[in-house]
Design a protein around this motif. Structure first.
Motif, PDB file in Angstrom:
ATOM      1  N   THR A   1      43.995   0.428 -15.575  1.00 12.22           N
ATOM      2  CA  THR A   1      43.797  -1.107 -15.328  1.00 12.22           C
ATOM      3  C   THR A   1      44.708  -1.669 -16.554  1.00 12.22           C
ATOM      4  O   THR A   1      45.481  -2.668 -16.100  1.00 12.22           O
ATOM      5  CB  THR A   1      42.498  -1.599 -15.167  1.00 12.22           C
ATOM      6  OG1 THR A   1      41.766  -1.312 -16.267  1.00 12.22           O
ATOM      7  CG2 THR A   1      41.785  -1.156 -13.798  1.00 12.22           C
TER       8      THR A   1
ATOM      9  N   GLY B   1      44.958  -6.759  -4.935  1.00 12.97           N
ATOM     10  CA  GLY B   1      43.546  -7.771  -5.135  1.00 12.97           C
ATOM     11  C   GLY B   1      42.608  -6.709  -3.989  1.00 12.97           C
ATOM     12  O   GLY B   1      41.824  -7.877  -3.726  1.00 12.97           O
TER      13      GLY B   1
ATOM     14  N   LEU C   1      31.437  -8.523 -14.794  1.00 11.29           N
ATOM     15  CA  LEU C   1      31.923  -8.544 -13.434  1.00 11.29           C
ATOM     16  C   LEU C   1      30.826  -8.401 -12.452  1.00 11.29           C
ATOM     17  O   LEU C   1      30.540  -9.316 -11.348  1.00 11.29           O
ATOM     18  CB  LEU C   1      32.766  -7.191 -12.901  1.00 11.29           C
ATOM     19  CG  LEU C   1      34.327  -7.296 -13.679  1.00 11.29           C
ATOM     20  CD1 LEU C   1      34.810  -5.815 -13.570  1.00 11.29           C
ATOM     21  CD2 LEU C   1      35.108  -8.281 -12.776  1.00 11.29           C
TER      22      LEU C   1
ATOM     23  N   TYR D   1      30.754  -9.168  -8.388  1.00  5.51           N
ATOM     24  CA  TYR D   1      31.612  -8.021  -7.888  1.00  5.51           C
ATOM     25  C   TYR D   1      30.909  -6.528  -8.020  1.00  5.51           C
ATOM     26  O   TYR D   1      31.708  -5.601  -7.987  1.00  5.51           O
ATOM     27  CB  TYR D   1      32.736  -8.124  -8.810  1.00  5.51           C
ATOM     28  CG  TYR D   1      33.292  -9.468  -8.809  1.00  5.51           C
ATOM     29  CD1 TYR D   1      33.875  -9.977  -7.333  1.00  5.51           C
ATOM     30  CD2 TYR D   1      33.737 -10.082  -9.822  1.00  5.51           C
ATOM     31  CE1 TYR D   1      34.486 -10.861  -7.332  1.00  5.51           C
ATOM     32  CE2 TYR D   1      34.446 -11.270  -9.816  1.00  5.51           C
ATOM     33  CZ  TYR D   1      34.769 -11.991  -8.383  1.00  5.51           C
ATOM     34  OH  TYR D   1      35.560 -13.113  -8.458  1.00  5.51           O
TER      35      TYR D   1
ATOM     36  N   GLU E   1      31.775  -4.135  -5.551  1.00  2.00           N
ATOM     37  CA  GLU E   1      33.118  -3.813  -5.233  1.00  2.00           C
ATOM     38  C   GLU E   1      33.328  -2.435  -5.906  1.00  2.00           C
ATOM     39  O   GLU E   1      32.608  -1.819  -6.614  1.00  2.00           O
ATOM     40  CB  GLU E   1      34.095  -4.803  -5.896  1.00  2.00           C
ATOM     41  CG  GLU E   1      34.042  -6.039  -5.293  1.00  2.00           C
ATOM     42  CD  GLU E   1      35.249  -7.295  -5.744  1.00  2.00           C
ATOM     43  OE1 GLU E   1      35.341  -8.186  -4.808  1.00  2.00           O
ATOM     44  OE2 GLU E   1      35.644  -7.066  -6.661  1.00  2.00           O
TER      45      GLU E   1
ATOM     46  N   ALA F   1      37.784  -2.843  -9.445  1.00  2.00           N
ATOM     47  CA  ALA F   1      37.653  -4.402  -9.773  1.00  2.00           C
ATOM     48  C   ALA F   1      37.971  -4.578 -11.304  1.00  2.00           C
ATOM     49  O   ALA F   1      37.806  -5.726 -11.560  1.00  2.00           O
ATOM     50  CB  ALA F   1      36.369  -4.843  -9.068  1.00  2.00           C
TER      51      ALA F   1
ATOM     52  N   TYR G   1      40.309  -4.280 -12.805  1.00  2.00           N
ATOM     53  CA  TYR G   1      41.685  -5.038 -12.812  1.00  2.00           C
ATOM     54  C   TYR G   1      41.497  -6.391 -12.697  1.00  2.00           C
ATOM     55  O   TYR G   1      42.542  -7.087 -13.327  1.00  2.00           O
ATOM     56  CB  TYR G   1      42.560  -4.454 -11.736  1.00  2.00           C
ATOM     57  CG  TYR G   1      43.953  -4.873 -11.712  1.00  2.00           C
ATOM     58  CD1 TYR G   1      44.847  -4.437 -12.775  1.00  2.00           C
ATOM     59  CD2 TYR G   1      44.534  -5.367 -10.808  1.00  2.00           C
ATOM     60  CE1 TYR G   1      46.310  -4.733 -12.909  1.00  2.00           C
ATOM     61  CE2 TYR G   1      45.847  -5.998 -11.020  1.00  2.00           C
ATOM     62  CZ  TYR G   1      46.583  -5.507 -11.882  1.00  2.00           C
ATOM     63  OH  TYR G   1      47.866  -5.890 -11.918  1.00  2.00           O
ATOM     64  N   ARG G   2      40.450  -6.914 -12.201  1.00  2.00           N
ATOM     65  CA  ARG G   2      40.275  -8.431 -12.258  1.00  2.00           C
ATOM     66  C   ARG G   2      40.323  -9.076 -13.743  1.00  2.00           C
ATOM     67  O   ARG G   2      40.723 -10.146 -13.892  1.00  2.00           O
ATOM     68  CB  ARG G   2      38.767  -8.776 -11.675  1.00  2.00           C
ATOM     69  CG  ARG G   2      38.752  -8.658 -10.159  1.00  2.00           C
ATOM     70  CD  ARG G   2      37.368  -9.071  -9.557  1.00  2.00           C
ATOM     71  NE  ARG G   2      37.194  -9.017  -8.298  1.00  2.00           N
ATOM     72  CZ  ARG G   2      37.727  -9.938  -7.344  1.00  2.00           C
ATOM     73  NH1 ARG G   2      38.297 -10.789  -7.672  1.00  2.00           N
ATOM     74  NH2 ARG G   2      37.489  -9.799  -6.171  1.00  2.00           N
TER      75      ARG G   2
ATOM     76  N   ARG H   1      44.345  -8.183 -15.391  1.00  2.00           N
ATOM     77  CA  ARG H   1      45.358  -8.721 -14.656  1.00  2.00           C
ATOM     78  C   ARG H   1      45.635 -10.057 -15.252  1.00  2.00           C
ATOM     79  O   ARG H   1      44.741 -10.991 -15.661  1.00  2.00           O
ATOM     80  CB  ARG H   1      45.396  -8.896 -13.315  1.00  2.00           C
ATOM     81  CG  ARG H   1      44.350  -9.615 -12.387  1.00  2.00           C
ATOM     82  CD  ARG H   1      44.535  -9.644 -11.113  1.00  2.00           C
ATOM     83  NE  ARG H   1      43.078 -10.133 -10.521  1.00  2.00           N
ATOM     84  CZ  ARG H   1      42.736 -10.327  -9.495  1.00  2.00           C
ATOM     85  NH1 ARG H   1      43.488  -9.586  -8.585  1.00  2.00           N
ATOM     86  NH2 ARG H   1      41.658 -10.905  -9.088  1.00  2.00           N
TER      87      ARG H   1
END
Ligand code: NAP
Length: 307
Positions: A205, A245, A287, A292, A295, A299, A301-302, A305
């Protein structure tokens, strides 16, 4: 050879082992992983019965595979010689073990493929030993893809003689089976796997957000990196979805968080530093607070990014 012949002739259930022994196989827990494993057992001609807490899932799968569906784990245990479990966490495994202990037949084998602590495996084995039933901790790695393809890596703790008896069944769902040692050793090995997954998630990530920051074509980056020394399963299977995403599980982030708390306990007991795991625990917690937790672990990566 014998195994494939049987599977391809459509032989469905109650299949004999090479020693002529018949064993009825039941599966408890038809989530993301359990579904694929149960299907491969059915394909191999072994599966007799299924149970799932949310009954509709069990009924649907039982119809598809033409196997028996039970509305309680006690009834499934009463009718089975080999019982697979694939549920979420330690307390869920112990709930199932305590319930099946009431009806399990002496000589039965319980195979727990959930990821839980070694101490839970030891407690489960002790509870079943009181009923003259056997227990193997058998956590797996390879994701939903591995469960569906029957190519999981399975890490076993428990009596090697019991493993030898059920090995032909396990081969339906695995590409590799490793016996690590006594009860709990399979889960100890799975903890190693989970620490490694945390580090890989951090590396992938972080690196993809680094690529994003440089304005690179992310699909091309993933393709070429996958072909080189930094290529890995997670990048290959989750790289393109995370950068779009999309975070559908796969492996729920809250489940990996649960595993990493087990790893943290082991690290404290053994005086081992696992900083990447610590960081992952706190980022997953963040998260999960944001809603989340269900997920996929990608995730993460949320957080990495650029907005
Ligand atoms: P999942 O999709 O969330 O499924 C969990 C399953 O456990 C569902 O069938 C659920 O029933 C059942 N369950 C939970 N608590 C229960 C209880 N108290 N009594 C009876 N059934 C219960 O999770 P999963 O991804 O399949 O993971 C299952 C296990 O495998 C976990 O220990 C996980 O850490 C491990 N694992 C997952 C992966 C992966 O990539 N997903 C890979 C390797 C190992 P309901 O349908 O009623 O909710």
């Amino acid at each position: 050879m014998w195994k494939n012949k049987q599977a391809h002739t459509g032989f469905s259930a109650n299949r004999p082992f090479s020693n002529g022994e018949y064993m009825k196989v039941g599966f408890i827990g038809l989530g993301a992983m359990g579904q694929g494993m149960a299907k491969n057992l059915a394909k191999g001609g072994y599966l007799q019965a299924v149970y799932n807490r949310t009954c509709s899932k069990a009924h649907e799968l039982a119809t598809e595979l033409t196997v028996t569906v039970y509305d309680s784990v006690q009834s499934l245990a009463e009718q089975s010689d080999v019982i697979f479990i694939c549920v979420s966490a330690d307390n869920d495994v112990m709930d199932v073990i305590d319930a099946i202990a009431a009806t399990i037949k002496p000589g039965s084998v319980v195979i727990d493929t959930s990821t839980v602590g070694s101490n839970t495996a030891v407690r489960a084995a002790a509870a079943l030993a009181g009923k003259q039933a056997h227990f193997l901790d058998a956590p797996v790695s390879g994701g939903v893809e591995g469960a569906n393809k029957g190519s999981l890596a399975m890490m076993i703790g428990g009596d090697p003689a019991v493993l030898a008896r059920v090995r032909p069944i396990l081969e339906c769902m695995t590409a590799r089976i490793e016996h690590l040692g006594p009860t709990g050793s399979g889960q100890a090995c799975k903890a190693v796997n989970q620490v490694m997954c945390a580090g890989i998630n951090q590396a992938v990530t972080e690196a993809l957000s680094f690529a994003q920051a440089q304005g690179l074509d992310l699909d091309k980056v993933i393709d070429v990196v996958c072909g080189g020394a930094a290529g890995n399963w997670f990048l290959q299977h989750r790289g393109k979805t995370m950068t779009q995403g999309l975070f559908k599980p796969g492996f729920k982030l809250a489940l990996h968080h649960k595993d990493l708390l087990i790893c943290r306990e082991i690290a404290a007991q053994t005086g081992t530093a696992i900083p990447l795991t610590e960081r992952t625990v706190s980022e997953y917690a963040q998260l999960m607070q944001q809603g989340y937790g269900d997920e996929d672990i990608s995730a993460l990566y949320r957080i990495k990014r650029k907005p």
